[in-house]
Design an enzyme around this catalytic site. Sequence first.
Site, PDB file in Angstrom:
ATOM      1  N   SER A   5       0.784  -1.109  -0.007  1.00  0.00           N
ATOM      2  CA  SER A   5       0.065  -0.038   0.099  1.00  0.00           C
ATOM      3  C   SER A   5       0.906   1.241   0.007  1.00  0.00           C
ATOM      4  CB  SER A   5      -0.899   0.019   1.145  1.00  0.00           C
ATOM      5  OG  SER A   5      -1.708  -1.110   1.333  1.00  0.00           O
TER       6      SER A   5
HETATM    7  N1  SAM Z   1      -0.810  -4.753   3.993  1.00  0.00           N
HETATM    8  C1  SAM Z   1       0.055  -5.454   2.804  1.00  0.00           C
HETATM    9  C2  SAM Z   1       1.282  -4.689   2.800  1.00  0.00           C
HETATM   10  O1  SAM Z   1       1.682  -4.216   3.731  1.00  0.00           O
HETATM   11  O2  SAM Z   1       2.161  -5.208   1.884  1.00  0.00           O
HETATM   12  C3  SAM Z   1      -0.702  -4.938   1.538  1.00  0.00           C
HETATM   13  C4  SAM Z   1      -1.965  -5.705   1.257  1.00  0.00           C
HETATM   14  S1  SAM Z   1      -2.357  -5.837  -0.282  1.00  0.00           S
HETATM   15  C5  SAM Z   1      -2.972  -4.214  -0.810  1.00  0.00           C
HETATM   16  C6  SAM Z   1      -3.965  -6.917   0.017  1.00  0.00           C
HETATM   17  C7  SAM Z   1      -3.464  -8.190   0.393  1.00  0.00           C
HETATM   18  O3  SAM Z   1      -4.717  -8.857   0.928  1.00  0.00           O
HETATM   19  C8  SAM Z   1      -3.072  -9.113  -0.814  1.00  0.00           C
HETATM   20  O4  SAM Z   1      -1.854  -9.814  -0.591  1.00  0.00           O
HETATM   21  C9  SAM Z   1      -4.222 -10.072  -1.007  1.00  0.00           C
HETATM   22  O5  SAM Z   1      -3.766 -11.398  -1.292  1.00  0.00           O
HETATM   23  C10 SAM Z   1      -4.813 -10.048   0.575  1.00  0.00           C
HETATM   24  N2  SAM Z   1      -6.078 -10.676   0.550  1.00  0.00           N
HETATM   25  C11 SAM Z   1      -7.181 -10.632  -0.339  1.00  0.00           C
HETATM   26  N3  SAM Z   1      -8.278 -11.271   0.259  1.00  0.00           N
HETATM   27  C12 SAM Z   1      -7.909 -12.045   1.327  1.00  0.00           C
HETATM   28  C13 SAM Z   1      -8.417 -12.736   2.359  1.00  0.00           C
HETATM   29  N4  SAM Z   1      -9.561 -13.169   2.110  1.00  0.00           N
HETATM   30  N5  SAM Z   1      -7.710 -13.274   3.409  1.00  0.00           N
HETATM   31  C14 SAM Z   1      -6.345 -12.886   3.434  1.00  0.00           C
HETATM   32  N6  SAM Z   1      -5.616 -11.923   2.723  1.00  0.00           N
HETATM   33  C15 SAM Z   1      -6.655 -11.559   1.464  1.00  0.00           C
END
Ligand code: SAM
Length: 217
Positions: free
Chosen positions: A64
């Site tokens: 992000s």
């Molecule tokens: N917090 C992260 C960082 O610091 O790099 C960025 C997160 S990225 C914008 C969103 C993440 O949410 C992705 O890695 C995606 O695979 C994960 N995601 C999406 N749906 C999810 C779920 N149901 N459970 C866990 N992770 C999920």
Amino acid sequence: MPEFNRDREVEYLIERELKPAGITDERVLEAIRKVRRENFIPPSLRDRAYGNYPLPIGENQTISQPYIVALMTQALNIKDTDKVLEIGTGSGYQAAILAELARIVYTVERIPTLLDRARTNLYSQGYKNVILVLGDGTKGLPEYAPYDKIIVTAAAPKIPEPLLEQLKNGGKMVIPVGDRYVQDLVLIEKAQNGRIYRSSLGGCRFVPLIGEEGWKE
Ligand code: SAM
């Protein structure tokens, strides 16, 4: 190309981007200063580590934007006694920021390659208070509930009910809620009597939260 000067880059980000945009909590700014964002992105993007924008981390996912990381962290007002749940580990950068401020951080990711990389990354940098779990975070992590704070770093169509249930009375949650392309960053405050209060921190754009209580793939 000018040499990458980490200290200069992070100070520029803090002074020119974060503070003018309302990030004033010194503990949050100190965590941003301390955690090396360049260690959570592909090496080829290192020179852009302190730009105020998201970057690709593989698997069609992103780390992000620093402002959004700081805004969500500031809104949670994390204490050093807090147990925090993060949904969407991604690169592990947000988890590292949380780990600087909280007692313990549980973080859930659905994509195994991202989780493995984040685990290696966090442990090699000495973060012992982060527990990484593979799974569908839309169901929360009932094993360790309730949580003082919950942060969801992917966009939900609605607030997943299990997350509301797993939030302590007196706790806070931040979560982007909206459609696939644009969302509202929502702050949930759960009063001591269990009542839910909802406010908005502004617009945002996240990758989708995919799972049983989120978007279908
Ligand atoms: N917090 C992260 C960082 O610091 O790099 C960025 C997160 S990225 C914008 C969103 C993440 O949410 C992705 O890695 C995606 O695979 C994960 N995601 C999406 N749906 C999810 C779920 N149901 N459970 C866990 N992770 C999920």
